[in-house]
Design an enzyme around this catalytic site. Structure first.
Site, PDB file in Angstrom:
ATOM      1  NE  ARG A  60      -3.953  -1.766   2.624  1.00  0.00           N
ATOM      2  CZ  ARG A  60      -3.826  -2.848   3.365  1.00  0.00           C
ATOM      3  NH1 ARG A  60      -2.681  -3.079   4.005  1.00  0.00           N
ATOM      4  NH2 ARG A  60      -4.818  -3.717   3.488  1.00  0.00           N
ATOM      5  CB  SER A  79       7.462  -6.722  -4.553  1.00  0.00           C
ATOM      6  OG  SER A  79       6.849  -7.072  -5.775  1.00  0.00           O
ATOM      7  NE  ARG A 109       8.181  -1.654  12.448  1.00  0.00           N
ATOM      8  CZ  ARG A 109       7.184  -0.782  12.389  1.00  0.00           C
ATOM      9  NH1 ARG A 109       7.392   0.399  11.824  1.00  0.00           N
ATOM     10  NH2 ARG A 109       6.010  -1.062  12.890  1.00  0.00           N
ATOM     11  CD  GLU A 128      12.122   4.173  15.929  1.00  0.00           C
ATOM     12  OE1 GLU A 128      11.065   4.371  16.560  1.00  0.00           O
ATOM     13  OE2 GLU A 128      12.155   4.080  14.700  1.00  0.00           O
ATOM     14  CG  HIS A 154       8.788   6.116  14.124  1.00  0.00           C
ATOM     15  ND1 HIS A 154       9.185   4.884  14.573  1.00  0.00           N
ATOM     16  CD2 HIS A 154       7.771   5.875  13.254  1.00  0.00           C
ATOM     17  CE1 HIS A 154       8.435   3.925  14.007  1.00  0.00           C
ATOM     18  NE2 HIS A 154       7.573   4.523  13.202  1.00  0.00           N
TER      19      HIS A 154
END
Length: 318
Positions: free
Chosen positions: A155, A176, A237, A266, A284
């Site tokens: 998405r 992908s 990520r 983090e 973030h």
């Protein structure tokens, strides 16, 4: 009435609905809970609502057997040991779809900031070091006709592709697990080999999920395969990228710049990156719009409601 623990502050509108429907404990201080506190919650609540800042590992899951739903606030769920949760009979849900546009917008923001050296310019100005306009000052790169290589064409990757293609006239390539029919909308070229994509892209944007399968997918070898002078953007990520290898590539000049919104540990940021002017570093902020954050909470709420009624979860991931 279900007892629900929300581990961090959520938007007020969502917290109000939760408090009206369930027996909710909110984290008024917004301080991250310790692993011991999370483990105790497993025995005290029916539903646990964590965020990416919570590590729901096997030790936490063994803290008790009362929790039967982990309603994650966010799309990514690699901070949850889903295999252990499933073995313990605990369902896990996430909040897909509702933060796509916000994260795609931020990806474009990072792309523009990196290629146009915007953060370098702002720091210079705020330090009082700007001496005025001159023809050779902070020369960056335009986006028109540049090849944007997208790693992960779900998405968010598709939303970034649409913005880049239709808004900036970029050429789109992607990697992908398989070819996607949605690629036709943006005339995207498919690469089944990751390193081939990297070698043919002037800007690379990462949009794959986290987890063991993608950890350090973009490592020193992958970065070396990128075109000299290319840019790397990551809003996926922190775990998918070898940050030491990235810092080396930026220091050496192999890469012209990078834009990062996520990090492996983090809130710590790899120190080597803090020293690189060509690295744009954000805390973030991918889903940080009022609209997206409220929609995320409401999506989590729908999963809790379904659980309370014994219905199938709309967004079950484990």
């Amino acid at each position: 009435m279900l007892r629900v623990l929300v581990t961090r502050r959520w938007p007020e509108a969502v917290e109000a609905v939760l408090a009206d429907k369930f027996d909710v404990t909110l984290n008024g201080s917004d301080t991250p809970l310790t692993q011991a506190e999370l483990a105790r919650a497993m025995a005290e609540y029916d539903v646990l609502c964590p965020t990416v800042s919570d590590c729901i590992d096997a030790e936490v899951l063994c803290g008790g057997d009362r929790v039967k739903l982990i309603a994650n606030y966010g799309v990514g769920f690699d901070h949850i040991d889903c295999a252990e949760a499933k073995a313990a009979g605990i369902a896990v849900s996430n909040t897909p779809g509702v933060l796509t546009d916000a994260t795609a917008d931020l990806t474009i923001t990072l792309m523009l900031m990196a290629t146009r050296r915007a953060s370098e310019g702002e720091r210079e100005l705020r330090r009082g070091d700007w001496s005025g306009w001159r023809p050779t000052h902070l020369i960056g790169a335009g986006l028109q006709d540049k090849v944007l290589g997208i790693v992960g064409f779900g998405r968010i990757g598709q939303a970034v592709a649409r913005r880049a293609r239709h808004g900036f006239g970029m050429r789109i390539a992607y990697h992908s697990s398989s070819e996607k029919s949605e690629a036709k909308e943006v005339d995207a070229r498919y690469f089944d080999d990751l390193h081939d994509l990297l070698a043919n892209s002037e800007i690379v944007s990462l949009h794959m999920p986290g987890g063991a399968e993608t950890e350090h997918l973009i490592d020193a070898e992958a970065i070396a395969a990128m075109r000299p002078g290319a840019y790397l953007i990551n809003t996926a990520r922190g775990s998918v990228l070898d940050h030491n290898a990235l810092a080396d590539a930026l220091h050496s000049g192999h890469l012209a710049g990078a834009g990062l919104d996520v990090y492996p540990d983090e809130p710590d940021v790899p120190p080597d990156l803090l020293e690189v002017d060509s690295a744009v570093l954000l805390p973030h902020l991918g889903s940080a719009t009022r609209e997206a954050r409220e929609a995320m909470g409401m999506r989590a709420l729908e999963n809790i409601r379904a659980h309370a009624k014994g219905h199938d979860l709309p967004d079950r991931v484990a």
